[in-house]
Structures are given as structure tokens and as C-alpha cells.
Design a protein around this motif. Structure first.
Motif, PDB file in Angstrom:
ATOM      1  N   GLY A 157       0.782  -1.278  -0.048  1.00  0.00           N
ATOM      2  CA  GLY A 157      -0.010  -0.090   0.029  1.00  0.00           C
ATOM      3  C   GLY A 157       0.912   1.282  -0.001  1.00  0.00           C
ATOM      4  O   GLY A 157       1.770   1.494   0.874  1.00  0.00           O
ATOM      5  N   TYR A 158       0.618   1.911  -1.011  1.00  0.00           N
ATOM      6  CA  TYR A 158       1.560   3.174  -1.289  1.00  0.00           C
ATOM      7  C   TYR A 158       1.396   4.192  -0.137  1.00  0.00           C
ATOM      8  O   TYR A 158      -0.020   4.557   0.136  1.00  0.00           O
ATOM      9  CB  TYR A 158       1.006   4.092  -2.497  1.00  0.00           C
ATOM     10  N   ALA A 159       2.128   4.825   0.783  1.00  0.00           N
ATOM     11  CA  ALA A 159       2.015   5.683   1.730  1.00  0.00           C
ATOM     12  C   ALA A 159       1.023   5.363   2.891  1.00  0.00           C
ATOM     13  O   ALA A 159       0.737   5.997   3.692  1.00  0.00           O
ATOM     14  CB  ALA A 159       1.622   7.155   1.085  1.00  0.00           C
ATOM     15  N   SER A 160       0.709   3.882   2.828  1.00  0.00           N
ATOM     16  CA  SER A 160      -0.205   3.327   3.988  1.00  0.00           C
ATOM     17  C   SER A 160       0.449   2.254   4.631  1.00  0.00           C
ATOM     18  O   SER A 160       0.707   2.292   5.897  1.00  0.00           O
ATOM     19  CB  SER A 160      -1.604   3.241   3.475  1.00  0.00           C
TER      20      SER A 160
ATOM     21  N   ALA B  90       6.388   3.400   3.262  1.00  0.00           N
ATOM     22  CA  ALA B  90       6.644   4.872   3.016  1.00  0.00           C
ATOM     23  C   ALA B  90       6.339   5.029   1.517  1.00  0.00           C
ATOM     24  O   ALA B  90       6.234   4.184   0.779  1.00  0.00           O
ATOM     25  CB  ALA B  90       8.079   5.212   3.352  1.00  0.00           C
ATOM     26  N   ALA B  91       6.207   6.197   1.322  1.00  0.00           N
ATOM     27  CA  ALA B  91       5.637   6.806  -0.329  1.00  0.00           C
ATOM     28  C   ALA B  91       7.203   6.616  -1.137  1.00  0.00           C
ATOM     29  O   ALA B  91       6.838   6.326  -2.182  1.00  0.00           O
ATOM     30  CB  ALA B  91       5.455   8.029  -0.145  1.00  0.00           C
TER      31      ALA B  91
END
Lengths: 1116, 245
Positions: free
Chosen positions: B170-173, B176-177
Motif C-alpha cells: 500500500g502506497y504511503a499506507s 513509505a511513499a
């Protein structure tokens, strides 16, 4: 396999399933007799509008009615949620205003509904009314009673018929088993006879051998006796001599004296032992020979016994044959009677009801897919309970055979669904047919309403070698039409692929094959050509397809295309609800979904109508990704209300915008960044990434000063976090340098970053030093730039790069690899390598080879301004004069690609003067002539032919109003039919046999030379056989100005079950001004529609942006 | 655990100051020579103060408080056992490939309070790799994970919680981004990965330490690492250099 359940129960269940949704009978009307002679009625003037109804569909029969004997018409209507659940408001009329009996074969409340109605003479057009009052009153009560009685009698007769036919199958099986047994026994006898004969031949030989062996024994015995005697005599004599010698001499002397005699005795003993051994061998040989004789006798006896037993078995089985034949004949006689009775009763029922129920004409094959809601798979009783719970219809289709390799309604998930095939088998040859349904998990076959085959529980598809008669079930079928239903249920089996195949062994064949399309009866096929509202207001349904799947760095965007179709005067009033919380408006819209799966999309076209609803399935469509999709996706995102999306979707879109290099992304990124920054609880590093992207987005839109205002706001959130601060400061400095051209401010910031973080080890510091150097370079100060780059080498890692010997090797190797990649045409890889060199070895930025590779890469990547900058730096480096000729050519080509032909020719002429050898070696005269030709065309445009395309591209939605008028592939007609790029499509109907090569060709002018064309088109098909039977394909060719074939591509088309799907490919083009692209449509069977054809050039920039996106972010 | 040991990055710092000095000279020519002298004096003073105070702490595999291998081939298993040659609890190696990742979390309690992180390096022994241009990624985890972590779930006890995207993607969840590092492999052996930013975030309390994730993103690439808790040189190491605030 079980086939002995009470037929009445099974029929009841089957009928129950068939009757959901309820088949719908209309008012009693006489069967519509078909006019055998005359011409098709092409009248498309609709009958008077039926009062109370709000919506009318115009249906057009796609084939020539005169060429078909079918008595019914089938159509798949996009009814969405407009049809009442009981389908009682559906009315079909002919042009003369006559209502026609109609049956609903499958109703998907969130999709299409398949209807069937009686044919009316040779009419080409029919009209379907929905959203109205209940259809005209049903049948007269007395007739209803008669029909019911006739139906019951027909069902009883049918049951009896199937029973007797099952008995025939059983008797035939018994007879075949008996005959098979006798055949096997006969083979045994033959084998035993030949074996006995062989033994009889061998036995005398073995007996003789045994006697010979036995005859040698006496001689051996005699020899042993003689040896024994000789040994004993010699031994005694030696003993005597020894005793005598001992008396007269010493022991040693005595021994010496008697030595010869003792030696003789020893020799005699050896001879005796040899004789003993020889005798033992003779005895063994004799025993072996005797044993062989015994074995032969035993084997011969056994063979004789086998033969006798087999003969006995044959004698017992042979009399059974006439009995079994008689049983079979009797069963067949019974079956004939039962068949005749069933036929009579059935015809009686049909005669009464045919005018009211089109299904009685027994035409057409459909499939309905549902979400499997059952708890488990077991016998039919368990499965039918599950099917009753499975009320969620996923989709339906008209098909030509039962070959299924996936779940076409949920292409990404081949599990948890049921498929119900309903049609009619046409048997031409009487006899016993054997049927088998292969597939995942459970399958049940019903013939004439009777369950004849069941594959229960969880199964895997059968594959490999299997005995011909070890699978399936036999059934005696008389010639004629037989109702056929198959229920396939696939549960959550991990290995399931969605397979369901119907196979058979027709009478007289010994090999399994798919039941072919020709074995099923067909109805005429009609397409929706128009949708109208009773009022003058708007009315629209929609079609959709997966336009592209953009995937990078774990983020996937599904670009879905929607096309409203109907009576649309004001497209802006069409309101879409995309099922993910967002909405839109317009006729042709695209939408981005962030996850695959089902969505319920609604289209509101008029206030007084229920919304049109359709469940769409978003999946990983197989067409290759298009460079045109990135800007399209950005545009779609720009129009979306991002605040209505769930947080993860917003993160994913942010990730997408960070990777995607489309210039149009900046306003979207600004809006999204502001939205995300308002969201509490985000990771602090992520917030800073958002701040940096927001600053960049604002600066990119020409508001650099406003971007800088965010710096302090961001820094205030991260006190004490030096690295995050560095990231923000670096971004601010870059904005000063790149966007504001304020080198003083940038210089201050870079210097501050360096001085405040002397000990910190992080790549940001190196990046800052590199940017600092770039600033000096942009100002033309190569010396200071070199110092900054050298400083950069000391930053970011604990061990400064460039110090070790291996670093020099790596640096050289990277440059060589980059050079090689460029030679191979891999500009993107070259660019990545150059980026890596820049990060790891910043000093290389002032090297000639690096600059040359940068120039070449940027030129091929479509970043022409950057390419020119690199070539110009290179030309200033005198020590790198070796690249001057190539740099001059690069400049000329860059200007040519930019469309500045005057400049391009200027540089080429300069190159010719300065480096004639290079000019000749590269054959640049041809290139120069091409540029001059292009310039001449611009200066003196000629009158292009009607088929010529001035801009070197072609797009059509096959809409009649297009200018120039659209071209259709050979043999295709342009008709209105719910297209995905406007209401019209190119349509071809090829029933039965594959069509030959159908060509479509277009001349293109002023082609971007040496590039690539993107070719895409949408297609959908109905009644198309599976790929195992035929492989429909499109072969594309590019012919240059000299009409020589220069490139070729083939794309295989799938069976789409009536849904729109996109096919696409890239077609390389050579260095040429003009050319021709030809698309050859091969092996099409069934109804094929093509729409949205595009032949577009891919620019360097587009290609680079696309490749960069696909490969994903790769930060240093 | 090794105790804090003095670090002496003199060579690098000397080169840094030399280049800085040159650049300042360039900048300050506009202002005047006196400024150079002051800057020089300050530089020398700062160098002399700073060179002696940096301390390095090395954490080894035994400081990894939790770890797990997850794969899409066995979406409900931690340390999936269906590929015994590639990933299992007792294995000597950890094999990374697309869809097969490794989660681990160092305990950072050994870092004294009141410090400032200057540099952090994660040293990971790579024993083998396959592919044309092999690289693997290190991500800072954002989502917490624990008992029963697998490809589909980040924990199953006491509550079953799914990753935002399977495989902690999960991107940014979930993670990290942006990756903390992308390691390009040119040779086998210990790979030093700069993780200063992550350590600074964790140490300062700006982000919770939920560990890291190793992934391979490129299809066809494989990277084999030694298991984290090997002995001596075979152990993973997290080397943290810090100084008093």
C-alpha cells in the motif's frame, strides 16, 4: 456418476431453475408463419407508440431474414434497472403494429436482458417497449387450461421417453460389454493357441536335451570311480614306501625318497576331485534340462486351461448376445413408441402454445452467469439449493457452443460462479450418443429436462489419456431437437480456471470432441440499433470497456471508457455515477478506477426515468498499454472530485502523478497535494514529499514565488529533522534556480545546506551539490561547476565515491554500457544509466562522452530543448572534438523533430561542409532530401486524395457524419449498434464458416519518420466460437512509399461474449514520407463489431514518458 | 551488542571541507578576502570541535526484535514453507524475488537519549543474485505488523488486519511513499545501505519504528541474503553514528 434420481423431481427442479426469471407469455396469437418467398421487409418505420410505455428499443436483425429458417429472434437488450423484476412490462411489436409473443431468457437487473420472440414474416426491424404498464392481457382462461393439460401430458410423455431412452442406453451398454468380453476371450483363445503351439514345438527339443544331459552322467560316474581307485592305489603305495623307508633311514631322507610317490598320490587326488566336479556339473545340467521340460509342460497345460476356460466363457456369453440384442431391440421398440408418444404430445402442446411461447420453437443457446452463493458442492440436491441462493446474476450472453475457459463476467476471478447453458441439440443421426461435461468442480447435464449426467463435488478438469468409455454417459437420442441444459458450478477451488466444456461421442465415432456449434439450433440475431424516449427528453444507456491498465511501482490505474448511447440532445445533462463515490457528465467519458473488481455504474439521462444501471467489471484487460493513456488518465483525474475518493485511492493517485511525467499533471497534483495536506495523521516524511510536490506543481505553473512561500510552512512542521528539512530546502533552491532563475537566492540556499549539515551523510546533500554545479554550468562557469561536482562526490556516503580504483572502472563501464544501450536503441535505459552516473559520479557531467550521450538520449526521448543544450555544451568542449560531427547531426535531427526544417537543413549543410566523410558515410543526403520534401510540402501544400490523411494519422468511430466519411473494413457494414466510440459500428456477420481475409487499408502522408504507430480498435462479438475451434486475428502491415512491406504485427482476438474489448499494438515505421497501413481481419465467425479505430503516431516524448512510467520511479 | 566506539571519518571530512573552502572562495571573491579568512578560521575551529565527538553504535542481528518472510505464493503464511529451499524459519538464507519480501524491525533502545543521528548504515550480506540488472528495495514500514503477518494480513492476532494492498504494498499506507534505498548489486558481499533519514525520524519520534521491508520489484530478479541472525561477520548490522545535540 448418478443418473437414477426420480425424473419427476429432477424435472421439477430443472423447470424451476429455468423459470427464473419467469418466462413471459403474451396474449394468444397465432404462430407467425414465415413468408417463404419474397424479399426481406426492410421497413424501419416504427409502429405507433404504445401508450404508457416510456422507452422503446429498435431491433435490427443482423442477417438476411430470407436466408434463415429460424422461427424466432433473439436479442440482448441493455435494460439495466428499467425492466420490472417480473418482466411483465416487456412488449415486442412488428412494424405492422402486431404484438409478438416474447420470452425473457435471462435477465440481469444490472446489465443485459436476453429476450426471444416469434419471427414476423421476413421483417428486418422489431420494436421493444419497456417501462410501461403491464403488457396486454394474457391468454384466455380456457386456453390456459388446455395448454396446461397439454403441457403436463407432454412432460409425462417426455419423462417416459427419457426413461425408455435411458434403458436403451443401459441395454446398449450391456450388449457392448458382452461383445467386448467375447472379443477379449477370443483374443485369449488365440493367444493361448499360439502359445500351446509354441510349447509343443519347444517341448521335444527340451526333452531331447534333457535325455542327452542325463546320458552323460554314467560316463562321469565311471570316470570318478576310476579316479578314486587310482587315487587310493597311489596313496596306499606311497604310504607303504614311506613306512619302509622310515625303517631304514632318517625321516627326512625317507620323505625325500618317497616324494615322487606322494606327488603322484596328490595328483591322483586332484584328478579325483575334477571327476567329482565334472559329475556334479553333469547332474546339474541334467536337472536344469529336466526342469525346462517340466516348465514347458506346465506352461502348455496352463495355456490349454486358459483356452478351455475362455472357450467355456464364450460358450456361456455367446448365448447372451441374442438375449441382449433382443433386450436392446425391445428397449428400442419401447423407446420408439415412447418417442412417438412424446412427439405427439409435445406437438400437441406446441400447437396450442406456440403462439404464446417462443421458446417452444426450440432455438438458440444462451448462458447465464451467477455469483455462486451456495455453501458446498455435493449432489444435485445440494447444488440446486445453492443455485436458489445465487440470485446475483453477473451477466449473460448468446453463445454458439459450450466451451468456457473463464468467467467472462469476472475475468479476473475464475472462482465462485455458476454458468447455466440453455439451448437445443439438433440430432441428425439416430443412435447412442455419449456425453461428458469437463470442467472445474461440478457439472450437471440435462437432456430434454432429464438429468442424465452429473459430475458432483469438487473436481479438477480431466486431462491426459483417458479410456474412451471410462467417462461420460450413454443416451439413445432420436433424430430431432432436444432441449439441453448444462449447469456448471465452480466454487472456491484454488486451481480453478473457470473451465466448462461440453463433449460428445456421436454415434459411429470413437473419439471425444467438443459438441460443435452446428449441433445446436439457432435463432435469428437482432441488435439494438436505436433507443428512444416517449417524450422528447433525453434517454441513454451506456456501454463500456477497459481502455487501459496503467501499472507502475505497485500502483495500478484502470482507465475505463464509457459511451452513452440513445436519444441524446444535451450530453452535458447526462449524469454519471461511477460507483466509487465520484460522478461525471457527458456522452463519451473515461474514468479511472484504482482497484479491479465490480462497480455499479448509473447513468441518469432524464428526470422522469429511473437511472440506467449496469454492473461493470474492471479487470486487467490484455491489450498492451498505450502512450496516449497517460495524458488521458491525467485529464480524467483532473476532472474527478478527488475528495470523494477513499484515502488510499488518493494516495495511489498521488503516487501515480509522481511517477507520470505528463505536463498536464501539475494542476491535478497541486489540487491533490492540498487535499492530502489537509488530511491528519499522515506520515511526516510523506507530508514533506507532498509539500515538495506541491511546491514543484505551483512552480511548474509559473508561480515560483508562491511555491517558495510554502518552504517555511513546511519547515515549521519538522523542527530538528535535518534530512527532511534538507529535502524541502533542496526543492526551494531548485525552484529558485530553475523556475525563478534567481541564482543568488539559489546559491544562498545551496551554501546554507552545505554549511549546516557538514557531518550528515545523506544523498540529499550530494543532490544539492550537483544542483549547485548545474547552476554554475547554466551560467556558463565550467570551473565552478566542476568544483561543485567534485564536492558532490564527497557527500552522501561514508566513503567518497571516485576515490577507489573500482569506482573508476565502474564509472567507465557505466559510460560504455550507456553508449551500447544507446546504439541498441534503448534510450530509456541509457537515460537511467546517465542519471546514475550523474548521481554517483557527478564530475562526469563535464565530460564530452557524457554530454554526447545526454544529447542523444534527450533527442530520442523527445526532450528537444535539453538535447540542444547538451549538444551546445559539447561543442564548447574542444577536447571532445571527436563528437562534433555526431553533435552537429544531432542538432540537425533535433530541429527536424521539432519541425524546424530550416534550422535542420542549416545544420545539415554545415555538417556536409565541415565533415563530408561523416555526411557520406551516414548517407545523410537521403535524409536531407526527406527534410527538404517535407519543407516543400509545408510551403506548397498539394491537394491530397480523398483517402489521404494529411497529418499522418487516422481515427474513426465509423460515424456517418465524420469528415471524411469513415471507411469500413472490406465486407463490414456501418450500422447503428451501441458502439463504444459513437453510436455506429462496423459490423460483419459470418455465420458458420470463418470469413476469409477482410482488408482495411489507409494511406498515410507526412509520417514521422523512423517512429512507431499506435494502432488500436475496439471489438465485440456474439455467437463466436472459442479459440480452440478457430483463432480470429488481425494482421497489420505497413508499406512504405515504394509499396514494400516494412513491418508486420499480428494480434489475436478473444471471444468477448458481447462485451467491448480493445486490441492494440505498435507498428514500427521506416524512414519515409508516405505509406499505407493495412489491417487484415481473419477467421471471423459469428457477429463481429468494430469501433474506435485509431492509427496514431507515437512521438518521442510520448514514448519516453510511457516507458518511464512503466519502469517506475527509480530515485537515486 | 557492541558498545559505542569512536568513529573517525577524517579523510572524508577533510575532502568535504577542502571543496567547501574552494566554493566559498569562489563565492566570496565578490565580498572580499577578509571574509575568506574568517570563514577559514571558523571552519578549522568547527573541524577541531566536531571530529572528536561522533560515536558509533553497532546493532547486530540479535537486536532484530521481529521478522518475517511473506510471499504471494503462500498468502496466509509467515515464513512460507512451501518453498523450503528459498524461505523457511530455519533456513540460512532469505531469498527475495518479486512477490516475496522480508520484514524486520530493529530495537533502537540502545541508542542513548539526547543525541543527534549523523549517519546510519544497514549492512546486509548478499550471498547470491540472479538477473540482468539486479536491484532490491528497502522500505520504511508505516503500518504495524505482528503475529501471523503474511502476504494478505499484517497481523491476525488479537485482531485480523489486512494490508492495504497485499504484500505490504500500500502506497504511503503500508509502507513509505518512497523507498529508503534502492540497492544495485554489482558484487556479492556486505551491502551498506544509507538509512540515516529513517533513523532520524524514528529516533526523534517523528515516526514510529515499525521496521523495514526488503522487496525485489523487478520481474526475474532474485537476491539471496544471509539470515539476519548469523554469527559474527554473517550477521546483519545496523551502524548508527550520532553526536550530542
Amino acid at each position: 456418476m448418478s443418473r437414477s434420481k426420480p425424473a419427476s423431481v429432477l424435472m421439477g427442479i430443472c423447470v424451476l431453475l429455468l423459470s427464473w426469471p419467469p418466462g413471459h407469455a403474451q396474449a394468444p396469437r397465432a404462430d407467425s408463419p414465415r413468408t417463404e418467398a419474397g424479399s426481406a421487409n426492410e421497413t424501419n418505420s416504427p409502429p405507433a407508440w404504445q401508450p404508457g410505455y416510456k422507452i422503446r428499443y429498435t431491433l435490427q436483425v443482423v442477417e438476411d431474414p430470407l436466408s434463415l429458417t429460424s422461427r424466432t429472434v433473439m436479442a440482448r437488450l441493455p435494460l439495466g434497472a428499467w425492466l420490472r423484476p417480473d418482466a411483465e412490462d416487456l412488449l415486442v411489436m412488428a412494424a405492422d403494429g402486431k404484438p409478438l409473443p416474447v420470452a425473457v431468457l435471462s435477465h440481469n437487473p444490472k446489465g443485459e436482458t436476453i429476450v426471444q420472440f416469434n419471427r414476423h414474416n421476413n421483417d428486418r426491424f422489431y420494436w421493444v417497449y419497456v417501462c410501461g404498464p403491464q403488457a396486454p392481457a394474457a391468454i384466455e382462461p380456457t386456453l390456459v387450461k388446455k395448454i396446461a393439460e397439454a403441457k403436463a401430458a407432454a412432460a409425462e410423455a417426455l419423462k417416459s421417453k427419457i426413461d425408455t431412452q435411458m434403458i436403451v442406453g443401459k441395454r446398449a451398454d450391456e450388449l457392448r460389454n458382452t461383445v467386448d468380453q467375447i472379443a477379449r476371450k477370443r483374443k485369449t483363445i488365440a493367444d493361448a493357441t499360439s502359445e500351446i503351439a509354441a510349447w509343443n514345438k519347444l517341448l521335444p527339443q527340451r526333452t531331447a536335451a534333457a535325455e542327452t544331459a542325463a546320458g552323460k552322467i554314467p560316463a562321469g560316474v565311471l570316470a570318478l570311480e576310476q579316479a578314486t581307485i587310482a587315487f587310493q592305489a597311489t596313496k596306499a603305495k606311497a604310504a607303504e614306501e614311506m613306512a619302509a623307508a622310515r625303517k631304514t633311514m632318517a625321516e627326512a631322507a625317507a620323505a625325500e625318497k618317497t616324494l615322487p610317490l606322494r606327488m603322484a598320490a596328490a595328483k591322483a587326488e586332484g584328478e579325483k576331485s575334477a571327476a567329482e566336479k565334472k559329475l556334479a556339473e553333469l547332474n546339474a545340467a541334467a536337472a536344469q534340462a529336466r526342469k525346462a521340460v517340466d516348465e514347458a509342460q506346465v506352461a502348455s497345460t496352463q495355456a490349454a486351461t486358459l483356452k478351455t476356460n475362455a472357450e467355456h466363457s464364450i460358450s456361456l456369453l455367446t448365448p447372451e448376445i441374442p438375449t441382449r440384442e433382443q433386450s436392446l431391440a425391445a428397449a428400442r421398440t419401447n423407446a420408439v413408441t415412447a418417442v412417438e408418444t412424446a412427439r405427439v404430445k409435445s406437438e400437441e402442446y406446441r400447437r396450442l402454445a406456440a403462439g404464446a411461447d417462443p421458446t417452444l420453437h426450440q432455438e438458440g443457446l444462451t448462458v447465464e452467469f451467477r455469483e455462486w452463493a451456495g455453501a458446498e458442492l455435493g449432489d444435485w440436491g445440494v447444488v440446486v439449493a445453492g443455485l436458489r441462493q445465487s440470485t446475483n446474476v453477473l451477466g449473460n450472453a448468446m453463445v454458439s457452443e459450450v466451451i468456457q475457459h473463464l468467467n467472462p463476467t469476472r475475468r479476473s476471478n475464475p472462482r465462485n460462479f455458476s454458468a447455466a447453458y440453455r439451448g437445443y441439440l439438433k440430432i441428425d443421426k439416430p443412435g447412442v450418443c455419449r456425453f461428458f461435461v469437463n470442467g472445474d468442480d461440478s457439472a450437471f447435464l440435462f437432456i430434454d429436462g432429464y438429468r442424465v449426467y452429473a459430475r458432483e463435488g469438487t473436481n479438477r478438469p480431466l486431462s491426459g489419456n483417458t479410456g474412451v468409455y471410462s467417462i461420460g454417459v450413454d443416451l439413445e437420442l432420436e433424430p430431432g431437437v432436444h432441449q439441453c441444459e448444462i449447469y456448471s458450478v465452480i466454487s472456491n477451488s484454488p486451481a480453478a480456471s473457470g473451465l466448462c466444456n461440453f463433449l460428445w461421442l456421436p454415434p459411429g465415432t470413437g473419439e471425444w470432441s467438443h459438441v460443435p456449434p452446428s449441433a445446436f439450433t439457432r435463432a435469428m440475431l437482432a441488435q439494438v440499433s436505436q433507443i428512444e424516449a416517449a417524450t422528447s427528453g433525453q434517454l441513454a444507456v451506456f456501454y463500456y470497456g477497459i481502455d487501459d491498465v496503467l501499472r507502475s511501482d505497485g500502483i495500478t490505474l484502470y482507465l475505463v471508457r464509457f459511451e452513452a448511447s440513445g436519444q441524446i440532445a444535451r450530453p452535458e445533462k447526462l449524469i454519471w455515477n461511477f460507483g466509487d463515490g465520484t460522478s461525471g457528465s457527458g456522452r463519451s467519458v473515461s474514468h479511472v478506477y484504482l482497484r479491479k473488481g465490480d462497480y455499479e455504474v448509473a447513468l441518469q439521462s432524464a428526470a422522469d426515468l429511473r437511472v440506467f444501471q449496469r454492473r461493470i467489471h474492471v479487470w486487467d484487460a490484455p491489450a498492451p498499454s498505450s502512450p496516449y493513456s497517460l495524458p488521458a488518465a491525467v485529464e480524467v483525474l483532473g476532472g474527478m472530485d478527488l475528495a470523494k475518493l477513499d484515502p488510499q485511492s488518493r494516495h495511489d493517485i498521488f503516487g501515480f502523478l509522481m511517477i507520470c511525467e505528463e505536463p498536464g499533471r501539475w494542476p491535478v497534483l497541486e489540487r491533490l497535494s492540498r487535499l492530502l495536506l489537509a488530511q491528519p495523521g499522515l506520515d511526516i516524511q510523506y507530508r514533506m514529499i507532498i509539500y515538495a510536490s506541491l511546491m514543484e506543481a505551483i512552480a511548474q505553473q509559473g508561480r515560483g514565488a508562491a511555491a517558495l512561500e510554502l518552504e517555511n510552512r513546511a519547515l515549521a512542521e519538522i523542527p530538528g529533522l535535518k534530512i527532511l528539512q534538507l529535502g524541502i530546502m533542496l526543492k526551494a533552491a531548485d525552484i529558485c534556480r530553475v523556475h525563478l532563475k534567481d541564482f543568488e537566492a539559489a546559491d544562498r540556499r545551496y551554501e546554507k545546506m552545505m554549511s549546516e549539515n557538514k557531518k550528515l551523510v545523506h544523498p540529499f546533500l550530494r543532490q544539492a551539490a550537483i544542483s549547485w554545479g548545474d547552476m554554475f554550468l547554466a551560467a556558463g562557469d565550467l570551473g565552478r561547476a566542476g568544483d561543485a561536482y567534485r564536492l558532490a562526490t564527497t557527500l552522501g556516503t561514508k566513503s567518497p565515491l571516485g576515490e577507489k580504483q573500482t569506482d573508476a572502472v565502474t564509472r567507465g563501464a557505466l559510460l560504455r554500457v550507456a553508449e551500447q544501450q544507446l546504439k541498441n536503441g534503448n534510450t530509456h535505459q541509457t537515460r537511467r544509466l546517465l542519471q546514475r552516473i550523474e548521481t554517483e559520479f557527478p564530475e562526469e557531467k563535464l565530460e564530452g562522452l557524457y554530454r554526447f550521450l545526454c544529447g542523444e538520449t534527450e533527442r530520442h526521448a523527445g526532450r528537444y530543448e535539453e538535447a540542444l543544450g547538451n549538444y551546445e555544451v559539447l561543442l564548447n568542449l574542444r577536447q571532445w572534438a571527436g563528437f562534433r560531427a555526431a553533435a552537429l547531426y544531432g542538432l540537425a535531427d533535433t530541429y527536424s523533430r521539432m519541425g524546424n526544417f530550416d534550422k535542420a537543413l542549416e545544420w545539415l549543410q554545415g555538417l556536409e561542409r565541415s565533415f563530408p566523410a561523416f555526411y557520406a558515410e551516414r548517407k545523410l543526403a537521403d535524409y536531407q532530401a526527406l527534410i527538404e520534401g517535407r519543407r516543400k510540402r509545408i510551403q506548397e501544400p498539394d491537394a491530397a486524395g480523398s483517402n489521404d490523411v494529411a497529418l499522418g494519422e487516422y481515427q474513426t468511430g465509423f460515424e456517418p457524419h465524420e469528415n471524411p466519411p469513415p471507411l469500413a473494413p472490406e465486407g463490414f457494414r456501418i450500422v447503428p449498434s451501441g458502439g463504444i466510440a459513437g453510436p455506429y459500428v462496423a459490423l460483419k456477420e459470418t455465420s458458420g464458416v470463418p470469413s476469409g481475409k477482410k482488408l482495411f487499408s489507409i494511406n498515410l502522408r507526412n509520417i514521422i519518420s523512423g517512429g512507431t504507430f499506435w494502432v488500436e480498435f475496439w471489438y465485440r462479438n456474439t455467437l463466436t466460437p472459442a479459440e480452440v475451434l478457430v483463432s480470429p486475428q488481425v494482421q497489420a502491415e505497413f508499406h512504405g512509399s515504394d509499396n514494400r512491406l516494412s513491418s508486420q504485427q499480428t494480434v489475436y482476438l478473444e471471444r468477448t461474449y458481447g462485451a467491448w474489448q480493445k486490441a492494440a499494438f505498435r507498428l514500427p515505421v521506416p524512414l519515409t514520407q508516405d505509406g499505407k497501413i493495412t489491417l487484415a481481419f481473419n477467421n471471423l465467425i459469428g457477429l463481429w463489431e468494430v469501433d474506435g479505430l485509431k492509427i496514431l503516431p507515437i512521438s518521442d516524448r510520448q514514448n519516453e514518458a510511457w516507458r518511464s512510467f512503466i519502469e517506475g520511479a527509480d530515485p537515486p | 551488542m557492541n558498545g559505542p566506539v569512536p568513529d573517525a571519518p577524517r579523510g572524508q571530512e577533510a575532502q568535504f571541507y577542502h571543496q567547501m573552502y574552494k566554493l566559498h572562495k569562489i563565492r566570496q571573491r565578490r565580498i572580499g578576502r577578509w571574509h575568506d579568512n574568517i570563514f577559514c578560521a571558523l571552519l578549522v575551529l568547527f573541524c577541531s570541535i566536531s571530529l572528536g565527538v561522533g560515536r558509533t553504535l553497532t546493532l547486530e542481528g540479535e537486536h532484530i526484535e521481529r521478522m518475517a518472510a511473506i510471499t504471494n505464493e503462500s498468502p496466509l503464511l509467515s515464513w512460507p514453507g512451501d518453498k523450503p529451499s528459498e524461505a523457511k524459519p530455519s533456513a540460512e538464507f532469505i531469498s527475495l524475488a518479486q512477490g516475496r519480501s522480508f520484514l524486520f524491525c530493529f530495537s533502537l533502545s540502545a541508542i542513548p537519549q539526547g543525541q543527534r543521528i549523523i549517519q546510519a548504515e544497514l549492512l546486509v550480506p548478499v550471498t547470491d543474485y540472479h538477473g540482468a540488472t539486479v536491484r532490491f528495495f528497502l522500505w520504511r514500514m508505516l503500518a504495524d505488523w505482528g503475529d501471523g503477518v503474511c502476504h494478505l494480513y499484517r497481523t491476525v492476532s488479537p485482531q485480523q488486519l489486512a494490508w492495504t494492498r497485499p504484500g505490504a504494498r500500500g502506497y504511503a499506507s503500508d509502507r513509505a511513499a518512497r523507498p529508503s534505498a534502492i540497492v544495485r548489486l554489482n558484487e556479492k558481499g556486505s551491502q551498506a545501505i544509507n538509512v540515516t533519514e529513517d533513523l532520524e525520524l524514528w529516533y526523534a519520534g517523528a515516526a514510529a519504528n515499525k521496521g523495514w521491508l526488503f522487496t525485489v520489484e523487478d520481474l526475474g530478479s532474485q537476491v539471496q541474503l544471509l539470515s539476519p541472525r548469523g554469527a559474527g561477520a554473517r550477521s546483519w548490522k545496523l551502524r548508527i553514528t550520532y553526536e550530542p545535540k
